[in-house]
Design a protein around this motif. Structure first.
Motif, PDB file in Angstrom:
ATOM      1  N   PHE A  75      -4.980  -7.552  -7.071  1.00 44.71           N
ATOM      2  CA  PHE A  75      -5.402  -6.254  -7.972  1.00 44.71           C
ATOM      3  C   PHE A  75      -5.320  -5.048  -7.218  1.00 44.71           C
ATOM      4  O   PHE A  75      -5.351  -5.413  -5.884  1.00 44.71           O
ATOM      5  CB  PHE A  75      -6.934  -6.639  -8.446  1.00 44.71           C
ATOM      6  N   ASN A  76      -5.415  -4.061  -7.765  1.00 39.39           N
ATOM      7  CA  ASN A  76      -5.297  -2.541  -6.898  1.00 39.39           C
ATOM      8  C   ASN A  76      -6.454  -1.931  -6.845  1.00 39.39           C
ATOM      9  O   ASN A  76      -7.186  -2.080  -7.683  1.00 39.39           O
ATOM     10  CB  ASN A  76      -4.265  -1.764  -7.754  1.00 39.39           C
ATOM     11  N   GLN A 125      -3.193   4.010  -2.678  1.00 37.72           N
ATOM     12  CA  GLN A 125      -3.382   2.790  -3.451  1.00 37.72           C
ATOM     13  C   GLN A 125      -3.168   1.504  -2.494  1.00 37.72           C
ATOM     14  O   GLN A 125      -2.221   1.449  -1.878  1.00 37.72           O
ATOM     15  CB  GLN A 125      -2.366   2.597  -4.610  1.00 37.72           C
ATOM     16  N   LEU A 126      -4.074   0.621  -2.780  1.00 40.03           N
ATOM     17  CA  LEU A 126      -4.097  -0.785  -1.836  1.00 40.03           C
ATOM     18  C   LEU A 126      -4.090  -1.694  -2.818  1.00 40.03           C
ATOM     19  O   LEU A 126      -4.438  -1.780  -3.915  1.00 40.03           O
ATOM     20  CB  LEU A 126      -5.431  -0.970  -1.006  1.00 40.03           C
ATOM     21  N   GLU A 127      -3.419  -2.947  -2.359  1.00 45.80           N
ATOM     22  CA  GLU A 127      -3.407  -4.204  -3.245  1.00 45.80           C
ATOM     23  C   GLU A 127      -4.280  -5.052  -2.446  1.00 45.80           C
ATOM     24  O   GLU A 127      -3.842  -5.258  -1.155  1.00 45.80           O
ATOM     25  CB  GLU A 127      -2.082  -4.586  -3.342  1.00 45.80           C
ATOM     26  N   ALA A 150       0.857  -1.236   0.154  1.00 48.30           N
ATOM     27  CA  ALA A 150       0.030   0.132  -0.049  1.00 48.30           C
ATOM     28  C   ALA A 150       0.966   1.323   0.220  1.00 48.30           C
ATOM     29  O   ALA A 150       1.866   1.143   0.883  1.00 48.30           O
ATOM     30  CB  ALA A 150      -0.833   0.041   1.292  1.00 48.30           C
ATOM     31  N   THR A 163       0.113   7.880  -3.732  1.00 51.79           N
ATOM     32  CA  THR A 163       0.471   8.107  -4.951  1.00 51.79           C
ATOM     33  C   THR A 163       0.090   9.781  -5.133  1.00 51.79           C
ATOM     34  O   THR A 163      -0.557  10.157  -4.412  1.00 51.79           O
ATOM     35  CB  THR A 163      -0.286   7.312  -5.992  1.00 51.79           C
ATOM     36  N   ASN A 188     -14.423  -3.292  -7.530  1.00 48.84           N
ATOM     37  CA  ASN A 188     -13.768  -3.757  -8.398  1.00 48.84           C
ATOM     38  C   ASN A 188     -13.964  -5.087  -8.844  1.00 48.84           C
ATOM     39  O   ASN A 188     -14.314  -5.983  -7.722  1.00 48.84           O
ATOM     40  CB  ASN A 188     -12.305  -3.833  -7.951  1.00 48.84           C
ATOM     41  N   LEU A 219      -7.550   2.340  -5.880  1.00 50.07           N
ATOM     42  CA  LEU A 219      -7.107   3.504  -5.783  1.00 50.07           C
ATOM     43  C   LEU A 219      -8.099   4.217  -5.113  1.00 50.07           C
ATOM     44  O   LEU A 219      -9.110   4.707  -5.713  1.00 50.07           O
ATOM     45  CB  LEU A 219      -6.345   4.271  -6.899  1.00 50.07           C
TER      46      LEU A 219
END
Length: 77
Positions: free
Chosen positions: A56-57, A21-23, A13, A16, A49, A59
């Motif tokens: 996957f990411n 942004q998290l994964e 994480a 940006t 998502n 934001l």
């Protein structure tokens, strides 16, 4: 019943220029709803998502408006 792999946020994480942004590690093809909170009482949906792969990411472009924000992801049935 079926046993599914665990769904969890990875340590990847970061901030940006566009937000936080998290994964997430999940299941490809599944839909996940991301929620955010500042107090652990009131969770608001901040995005949805469909996982293109098992990692996957997401934001959060609104994260910079808060001194601290916490997240959870729920898989939609």
């Amino acid at each position: 019943f079926s046993i599914r792999p665990p769904v969890f946020f990875t340590p990847a994480a970061l901030f940006t220029p566009n937000g936080f942004q998290l994964e997430l590690s999940g299941i490809a093809g599944r839909t996940y709803v991301f929620h955010a909170t500042t107090d652990f009482m009131n969770w608001i949906p901040v995005g949805t998502n469909v996982a293109a792969s098992n990692v996957f990411n997401f934001l959060d472009t609104g994260a910079t408006n808060f001194p601290a924000r916490f997240y959870r992801a729920l898989e939609r049935p």
